[in-house]
Design a protein around this motif. Structure first.
Motif, PDB file in Angstrom:
ATOM      1  N   MET A   1       0.820  -1.205   0.000  1.00  0.00           N
ATOM      2  CA  MET A   1       0.000   0.000   0.000  1.00  0.00           C
ATOM      3  C   MET A   1       0.863   1.269   0.000  1.00  0.00           C
ATOM      4  O   MET A   1       0.354   2.372  -0.011  1.00  0.00           O
ATOM      5  N   ALA A   2       2.178   1.093   0.055  1.00  0.00           N
ATOM      6  CA  ALA A   2       3.064   2.249   0.093  1.00  0.00           C
ATOM      7  C   ALA A   2       2.983   3.019  -1.226  1.00  0.00           C
ATOM      8  O   ALA A   2       3.003   2.415  -2.289  1.00  0.00           O
ATOM      9  N   PRO A   3       2.862   4.329  -1.137  1.00  0.00           N
ATOM     10  CA  PRO A   3       2.758   5.115  -2.367  1.00  0.00           C
ATOM     11  C   PRO A   3       4.089   5.153  -3.108  1.00  0.00           C
ATOM     12  O   PRO A   3       5.143   5.162  -2.490  1.00  0.00           O
ATOM     13  N   THR A   4       4.029   5.146  -4.437  1.00  0.00           N
ATOM     14  CA  THR A   4       5.257   5.160  -5.216  1.00  0.00           C
ATOM     15  C   THR A   4       5.717   6.585  -5.470  1.00  0.00           C
ATOM     16  O   THR A   4       6.866   6.819  -5.761  1.00  0.00           O
ATOM     17  N   ARG A   5       4.786   7.554  -5.366  1.00  0.00           N
ATOM     18  CA  ARG A   5       5.183   8.940  -5.570  1.00  0.00           C
ATOM     19  C   ARG A   5       5.059   9.721  -4.267  1.00  0.00           C
ATOM     20  O   ARG A   5       4.261   9.408  -3.415  1.00  0.00           O
ATOM     21  N   LYS A   6       5.895  10.736  -4.150  1.00  0.00           N
ATOM     22  CA  LYS A   6       5.883  11.551  -2.941  1.00  0.00           C
ATOM     23  C   LYS A   6       4.872  12.682  -3.092  1.00  0.00           C
ATOM     24  O   LYS A   6       4.728  13.259  -4.159  1.00  0.00           O
ATOM     25  N   ILE A   7       4.150  12.956  -1.995  1.00  0.00           N
ATOM     26  CA  ILE A   7       3.192  14.058  -2.001  1.00  0.00           C
ATOM     27  C   ILE A   7       3.700  15.113  -1.030  1.00  0.00           C
ATOM     28  O   ILE A   7       3.938  14.823   0.134  1.00  0.00           O
ATOM     29  N   LYS A   8       3.906  16.321  -1.542  1.00  0.00           N
ATOM     30  CA  LYS A   8       4.394  17.410  -0.702  1.00  0.00           C
ATOM     31  C   LYS A   8       3.244  18.188  -0.080  1.00  0.00           C
ATOM     32  O   LYS A   8       2.235  18.448  -0.716  1.00  0.00           O
ATOM     33  N   CYS A   9       3.421  18.530   1.183  1.00  0.00           N
ATOM     34  CA  CYS A   9       2.447  19.350   1.906  1.00  0.00           C
ATOM     35  C   CYS A   9       2.729  20.819   1.572  1.00  0.00           C
ATOM     36  O   CYS A   9       3.845  21.165   1.177  1.00  0.00           O
ATOM     37  N   ASP A  10       1.745  21.690   1.742  1.00  0.00           N
ATOM     38  CA  ASP A  10       1.938  23.123   1.517  1.00  0.00           C
ATOM     39  C   ASP A  10       3.042  23.683   2.411  1.00  0.00           C
ATOM     40  O   ASP A  10       3.688  24.672   2.075  1.00  0.00           O
ATOM     41  N   CYS A  11       3.270  23.041   3.579  1.00  0.00           N
ATOM     42  CA  CYS A  11       4.285  23.533   4.517  1.00  0.00           C
ATOM     43  C   CYS A  11       5.695  23.110   4.101  1.00  0.00           C
ATOM     44  O   CYS A  11       6.674  23.528   4.716  1.00  0.00           O
ATOM     45  N   GLY A  12       5.816  22.291   3.064  1.00  0.00           N
ATOM     46  CA  GLY A  12       7.129  21.917   2.553  1.00  0.00           C
ATOM     47  C   GLY A  12       7.554  20.502   2.895  1.00  0.00           C
ATOM     48  O   GLY A  12       8.435  19.943   2.244  1.00  0.00           O
ATOM     49  N   MET A  30      -2.312   9.686   4.360  1.00  0.00           N
ATOM     50  CA  MET A  30      -1.065  10.412   4.173  1.00  0.00           C
ATOM     51  C   MET A  30      -1.083  11.585   5.167  1.00  0.00           C
ATOM     52  O   MET A  30      -2.000  12.400   5.140  1.00  0.00           O
ATOM     53  N   VAL A  31      -0.079  11.613   6.036  1.00  0.00           N
ATOM     54  CA  VAL A  31      -0.059  12.609   7.107  1.00  0.00           C
ATOM     55  C   VAL A  31       1.242  13.406   7.045  1.00  0.00           C
ATOM     56  O   VAL A  31       2.321  12.841   6.867  1.00  0.00           O
ATOM     57  N   CYS A  32       1.120  14.730   7.215  1.00  0.00           N
ATOM     58  CA  CYS A  32       2.306  15.580   7.258  1.00  0.00           C
ATOM     59  C   CYS A  32       2.911  15.491   8.663  1.00  0.00           C
ATOM     60  O   CYS A  32       2.230  15.756   9.647  1.00  0.00           O
ATOM     61  N   PRO A  33       4.194  15.113   8.767  1.00  0.00           N
ATOM     62  CA  PRO A  33       4.816  14.986  10.083  1.00  0.00           C
ATOM     63  C   PRO A  33       5.017  16.340  10.774  1.00  0.00           C
ATOM     64  O   PRO A  33       5.240  16.395  11.989  1.00  0.00           O
ATOM     65  N   LYS A  34       4.935  17.445  10.012  1.00  0.00           N
ATOM     66  CA  LYS A  34       5.185  18.759  10.587  1.00  0.00           C
ATOM     67  C   LYS A  34       3.892  19.444  11.031  1.00  0.00           C
ATOM     68  O   LYS A  34       3.766  19.863  12.176  1.00  0.00           O
ATOM     69  N   CYS A  35       2.903  19.537  10.134  1.00  0.00           N
ATOM     70  CA  CYS A  35       1.687  20.289  10.471  1.00  0.00           C
ATOM     71  C   CYS A  35       0.458  19.400  10.645  1.00  0.00           C
ATOM     72  O   CYS A  35      -0.636  19.906  10.882  1.00  0.00           O
ATOM     73  N   SER A  36       0.637  18.081  10.502  1.00  0.00           N
ATOM     74  CA  SER A  36      -0.449  17.110  10.705  1.00  0.00           C
ATOM     75  C   SER A  36      -1.551  17.163   9.650  1.00  0.00           C
ATOM     76  O   SER A  36      -2.619  16.580   9.843  1.00  0.00           O
ATOM     77  N   PHE A  37      -1.313  17.869   8.536  1.00  0.00           N
ATOM     78  CA  PHE A  37      -2.290  17.828   7.446  1.00  0.00           C
ATOM     79  C   PHE A  37      -2.480  16.373   7.036  1.00  0.00           C
ATOM     80  O   PHE A  37      -1.522  15.618   6.921  1.00  0.00           O
TER      81      PHE A  37
END
Ligand SMILES: [Zn+2]
Length: 105
Positions: A1-12, A30-37
């Protein structure tokens, strides 16, 4: 289930796949480790929908009944849509002093 492409958050930061609780249902997101989006990919959304249906089929209050010399609880017939059938092996495991889980083999 791991995504093959990276998804960037607005926070970088780059979103990471994590199992989270969404509306009381454990699911991958998919969770942003910095802002929790948090967002779901198409596959994660499909799996989340499946888990919602599974919860609808199984979550309910049941009464313990007598089955021969044992006690039991019944499962709704709808569970057959999730691959559970009579004769299928399950593992029963205590979680704490008041709850246990049934793991489908
Ligand atoms: Zn972020």
């Amino acid at each position: 289930m791991a995504p093959t492409r990276k998804i960037k958050c607005d926070c970088g930061e780059t979103l990471q796949e994590k199992e989270i609780e969404l509306d009381h249902i454990l699911t991958y997101a998919m969770v942003c480790p910095k802002c929790s989006f948090t967002t779901l990919t198409k596959d994660q959304a499909k799996e989340f929908r499946k888990r919602i249906e599974f919860h609808k089929a199984i979550d309910q209050e049941k009464q313990v009944i007598r089955i021969g010399n044992s006690m039991g609880i019944t499962f709704p017939e709808k569970l057959s849509e999730f691959g559970i059938s009579v004769g299928k092996k399950v593992k029963v495991e205590a979680i704490d002093g008041r709850s246990f889980k049934v793991i489908l083999a």
